[in-house]
Design a protein around this motif. Structure first.
Motif, PDB file in Angstrom:
ATOM      1  N   PRO A  33      14.709 -14.935   5.139  1.00 55.52           N
ATOM      2  CA  PRO A  33      15.674 -15.462   4.253  1.00 55.52           C
ATOM      3  C   PRO A  33      16.124 -14.494   2.973  1.00 55.52           C
ATOM      4  CG  PRO A  33      13.869 -16.896   4.821  1.00 55.52           C
ATOM      5  CD  PRO A  33      13.441 -15.656   5.152  1.00 55.52           C
ATOM      6  N   GLU A  34      17.149 -14.218   2.880  1.00 55.06           N
ATOM      7  CA  GLU A  34      17.483 -13.373   1.633  1.00 55.06           C
ATOM      8  C   GLU A  34      17.160 -12.015   1.610  1.00 55.06           C
ATOM      9  OE1 GLU A  34      17.744 -15.292  -2.111  1.00 55.06           O
ATOM     10  OE2 GLU A  34      18.492 -17.215  -1.130  1.00 55.06           O
ATOM     11  N   ALA A  35      16.443 -11.558   2.716  1.00 61.12           N
ATOM     12  CA  ALA A  35      15.824 -10.048   2.716  1.00 61.12           C
ATOM     13  C   ALA A  35      17.125  -8.963   2.826  1.00 61.12           C
ATOM     14  CB  ALA A  35      15.044  -9.971   3.859  1.00 61.12           C
ATOM     15  N   TYR A  36      16.990  -8.042   2.163  1.00 66.66           N
ATOM     16  CA  TYR A  36      17.962  -6.812   2.416  1.00 66.66           C
ATOM     17  C   TYR A  36      17.249  -5.353   2.365  1.00 66.66           C
ATOM     18  CZ  TYR A  36      17.610  -6.411  -2.866  1.00 66.66           C
ATOM     19  OH  TYR A  36      16.871  -6.199  -4.156  1.00 66.66           O
ATOM     20  N   GLU A  37      17.991  -4.652   2.910  1.00 67.37           N
ATOM     21  CA  GLU A  37      17.525  -3.013   2.732  1.00 67.37           C
ATOM     22  C   GLU A  37      17.991  -2.392   1.951  1.00 67.37           C
ATOM     23  OE1 GLU A  37      18.176   0.126   6.270  1.00 67.37           O
ATOM     24  OE2 GLU A  37      17.267  -1.683   7.152  1.00 67.37           O
ATOM     25  N   GLU A  38      17.242  -1.465   1.553  1.00 64.97           N
ATOM     26  CA  GLU A  38      17.955  -0.227   0.864  1.00 64.97           C
ATOM     27  C   GLU A  38      17.248   1.112   0.897  1.00 64.97           C
ATOM     28  OE1 GLU A  38      18.071  -2.020  -3.316  1.00 64.97           O
ATOM     29  OE2 GLU A  38      15.979  -0.917  -3.724  1.00 64.97           O
ATOM     30  N   VAL A  39      17.649   2.527   0.535  1.00 62.92           N
ATOM     31  CA  VAL A  39      17.272   3.589   0.647  1.00 62.92           C
ATOM     32  C   VAL A  39      16.341   3.571  -0.463  1.00 62.92           C
ATOM     33  CG1 VAL A  39      17.561   6.029   0.423  1.00 62.92           C
ATOM     34  CG2 VAL A  39      18.900   4.659   1.999  1.00 62.92           C
ATOM     35  N   ALA A  40      15.065   4.007  -0.314  1.00 62.82           N
ATOM     36  CA  ALA A  40      14.061   4.040  -1.332  1.00 62.82           C
ATOM     37  C   ALA A  40      14.146   5.453  -1.924  1.00 62.82           C
ATOM     38  CB  ALA A  40      12.545   3.732  -1.028  1.00 62.82           C
ATOM     39  N   TRP A  41      13.374   5.849  -2.854  1.00 62.28           N
ATOM     40  CA  TRP A  41      13.237   7.224  -3.479  1.00 62.28           C
ATOM     41  C   TRP A  41      12.698   8.245  -2.031  1.00 62.28           C
ATOM     42  CZ3 TRP A  41       8.414   9.893  -3.444  1.00 62.28           C
ATOM     43  CH2 TRP A  41       7.312   8.998  -3.307  1.00 62.28           C
ATOM     44  N   GLY A  77      12.082   7.357   2.005  1.00 65.81           N
ATOM     45  CA  GLY A  77      12.014   6.203   3.130  1.00 65.81           C
ATOM     46  C   GLY A  77      13.169   5.273   2.950  1.00 65.81           C
ATOM     47  N   VAL A  78      12.813   3.966   3.684  1.00 66.43           N
ATOM     48  CA  VAL A  78      13.559   2.805   3.308  1.00 66.43           C
ATOM     49  C   VAL A  78      12.564   1.788   2.922  1.00 66.43           C
ATOM     50  CG1 VAL A  78      14.836   1.136   5.006  1.00 66.43           C
ATOM     51  CG2 VAL A  78      15.101   3.474   5.410  1.00 66.43           C
ATOM     52  N   ARG A  79      13.188   0.805   2.110  1.00 67.29           N
ATOM     53  CA  ARG A  79      12.389  -0.465   1.772  1.00 67.29           C
ATOM     54  C   ARG A  79      13.138  -1.754   1.981  1.00 67.29           C
ATOM     55  NH1 ARG A  79      12.186   0.535  -4.798  1.00 67.29           N
ATOM     56  NH2 ARG A  79      14.306   0.421  -5.168  1.00 67.29           N
ATOM     57  N   TRP A  80      12.535  -2.784   2.155  1.00 68.36           N
ATOM     58  CA  TRP A  80      13.069  -4.076   2.192  1.00 68.36           C
ATOM     59  C   TRP A  80      12.714  -4.887   1.064  1.00 68.36           C
ATOM     60  CZ3 TRP A  80      11.490  -1.095   6.186  1.00 68.36           C
ATOM     61  CH2 TRP A  80      12.418  -0.703   7.172  1.00 68.36           C
ATOM     62  N   ALA A 122       8.304  -4.718   2.038  1.00 71.04           N
ATOM     63  CA  ALA A 122       7.834  -3.433   2.933  1.00 71.04           C
ATOM     64  C   ALA A 122       8.521  -2.178   2.529  1.00 71.04           C
ATOM     65  CB  ALA A 122       8.342  -4.013   4.348  1.00 71.04           C
ATOM     66  N   HIS A 123       7.768  -1.026   3.067  1.00 70.07           N
ATOM     67  CA  HIS A 123       8.578   0.088   2.787  1.00 70.07           C
ATOM     68  C   HIS A 123       7.879   1.057   3.879  1.00 70.07           C
ATOM     69  CE1 HIS A 123       8.589   3.955  -0.325  1.00 70.07           C
ATOM     70  NE2 HIS A 123       9.466   4.011   0.644  1.00 70.07           N
ATOM     71  N   VAL A 124       8.934   1.781   4.496  1.00 71.06           N
ATOM     72  CA  VAL A 124       8.483   2.814   5.257  1.00 71.06           C
ATOM     73  C   VAL A 124       8.927   4.008   5.353  1.00 71.06           C
ATOM     74  CG1 VAL A 124      10.594   2.227   6.920  1.00 71.06           C
ATOM     75  CG2 VAL A 124       8.379   3.092   7.928  1.00 71.06           C
ATOM     76  N   LEU A 125       8.176   5.328   5.583  1.00 74.45           N
ATOM     77  CA  LEU A 125       8.498   6.537   5.214  1.00 74.45           C
ATOM     78  C   LEU A 125       7.739   7.633   6.158  1.00 74.45           C
ATOM     79  CD1 LEU A 125       6.086   8.219   3.051  1.00 74.45           C
ATOM     80  CD2 LEU A 125       6.711   5.842   2.154  1.00 74.45           C
ATOM     81  N   ASP A 171       1.048  -2.356  17.661  1.00 71.22           N
ATOM     82  CA  ASP A 171       1.206  -3.905  17.984  1.00 71.22           C
ATOM     83  C   ASP A 171       2.328  -4.366  17.236  1.00 71.22           C
ATOM     84  OD1 ASP A 171       0.873  -6.436  18.391  1.00 71.22           O
ATOM     85  OD2 ASP A 171      -1.232  -6.699  18.196  1.00 71.22           O
ATOM     86  N   TRP A 172       3.334  -4.357  17.645  1.00 66.66           N
ATOM     87  CA  TRP A 172       4.588  -5.046  16.698  1.00 66.66           C
ATOM     88  C   TRP A 172       4.482  -6.528  16.361  1.00 66.66           C
ATOM     89  CZ3 TRP A 172       7.237  -1.791  14.230  1.00 66.66           C
ATOM     90  CH2 TRP A 172       7.480  -0.568  14.543  1.00 66.66           C
ATOM     91  N   ASN A 173       3.635  -7.229  17.305  1.00 68.18           N
ATOM     92  CA  ASN A 173       3.511  -8.564  16.870  1.00 68.18           C
ATOM     93  C   ASN A 173       2.648  -8.696  15.563  1.00 68.18           C
ATOM     94  OD1 ASN A 173       4.764  -9.867  19.022  1.00 68.18           O
ATOM     95  ND2 ASN A 173       3.168  -9.569  20.568  1.00 68.18           N
ATOM     96  N   GLU A 174       1.727  -7.803  15.611  1.00 67.83           N
ATOM     97  CA  GLU A 174       0.930  -7.651  14.394  1.00 67.83           C
ATOM     98  C   GLU A 174       1.669  -7.148  12.898  1.00 67.83           C
ATOM     99  OE1 GLU A 174      -3.655  -5.936  12.965  1.00 67.83           O
ATOM    100  OE2 GLU A 174      -2.350  -4.612  14.164  1.00 67.83           O
ATOM    101  N   VAL A 175       2.476  -6.172  13.103  1.00 74.85           N
ATOM    102  CA  VAL A 175       3.189  -5.685  12.136  1.00 74.85           C
ATOM    103  C   VAL A 175       4.393  -7.040  11.661  1.00 74.85           C
ATOM    104  CG1 VAL A 175       4.935  -4.063  11.803  1.00 74.85           C
ATOM    105  CG2 VAL A 175       3.155  -3.327  12.990  1.00 74.85           C
ATOM    106  N   ALA A 176       4.719  -7.593  12.432  1.00 76.05           N
ATOM    107  CA  ALA A 176       5.705  -8.693  12.305  1.00 76.05           C
ATOM    108  C   ALA A 176       4.940  -9.788  11.405  1.00 76.05           C
ATOM    109  CB  ALA A 176       6.461  -9.345  13.479  1.00 76.05           C
ATOM    110  N   GLU A 177       3.732 -10.186  11.689  1.00 78.14           N
ATOM    111  CA  GLU A 177       3.011 -11.137  11.207  1.00 78.14           C
ATOM    112  C   GLU A 177       2.656 -10.570   9.649  1.00 78.14           C
ATOM    113  OE1 GLU A 177      -0.623 -12.165  13.346  1.00 78.14           O
ATOM    114  OE2 GLU A 177       0.376 -12.619  14.858  1.00 78.14           O
ATOM    115  N   LEU A 178       2.141  -9.126   9.564  1.00 76.39           N
ATOM    116  CA  LEU A 178       1.847  -8.439   8.241  1.00 76.39           C
ATOM    117  C   LEU A 178       2.964  -8.606   7.450  1.00 76.39           C
ATOM    118  CD1 LEU A 178      -0.241  -5.738   9.551  1.00 76.39           C
ATOM    119  CD2 LEU A 178      -1.090  -7.816   8.367  1.00 76.39           C
ATOM    120  N   ILE A 179       4.181  -8.208   8.060  1.00 79.17           N
ATOM    121  CA  ILE A 179       5.522  -7.926   7.139  1.00 79.17           C
ATOM    122  C   ILE A 179       5.969  -9.751   6.588  1.00 79.17           C
ATOM    123  CG2 ILE A 179       8.060  -7.475   7.264  1.00 79.17           C
ATOM    124  CD1 ILE A 179       7.259  -5.232   8.821  1.00 79.17           C
TER     125      ILE A 179
END
Length: 133
Positions: free
Chosen positions: A19-27, A29-32, A40-43, A104-112
């Motif tokens: 709910p209400e999550a959005y994505e943006e370019v970080a300094w 990578g990408v963050r949510w 969450a932040h990925v790079l 393990d994408w299920n684990e990643v989904a739980e952690l996020i």
């Protein structure tokens, strides 16, 4: 270096389903975010850059790193469990994870999802279906 499209697509599907999550370019990578809080932040690390992430993960790369928030007993377990997890020094509640080929994408989904719930207002966390446990 850009985050691999397949990884970014999977993470985008998980994060933007909250709910209400959005994505943006970080300094880098990408963050949510939810409201103004990052959950969450990925790079990508390559050639030891960005240096802080390379040092924290103990790798020169190339690799893709996800950082997220955790709390309670799970936080300490994740930060101390070793690869693929690590404890970055820039926040006591932040956990890093190297996203290798056998994710393990299920684990990643739980952690996020848990990270989102740690950062979002209670009105939004009540809307989230959490896995049992």
């Amino acid at each position: 270096m850009d985050v691999p499209a397949g990884v970014l697509g999977r993470l985008r599907g998980i994060c933007l389903g909250l709910p209400e999550a959005y994505e943006e370019v970080a300094w880098v990578g990408v963050r949510w975010r939810v409201r103004t809080r990052t959950f969450a932040h990925v790079l990508t690390v390559e050639g030891g850059r960005p240096a802080a992430f390379a040092r924290a993960a103990g790798t020169e790369g190339p690799c893709t790193i996800l950082t997220f928030r955790s709390e309670g007993p799970e936080l300490d377990v994740l930060r101390r469990s070793g690869p693929p997890f690590f404890g970055p020094p820039w926040g006591p509640e932040v956990v890093g994870m190297v996203l290798g080929p056998n994710i393990d994408w299920n684990e990643v989904a739980e952690l996020i999802t848990e990270s989102f719930c740690a950062r979002a207002p209670m009105t939004l966390t009540r809307q989230v279906e959490r896995p049992p446990g």
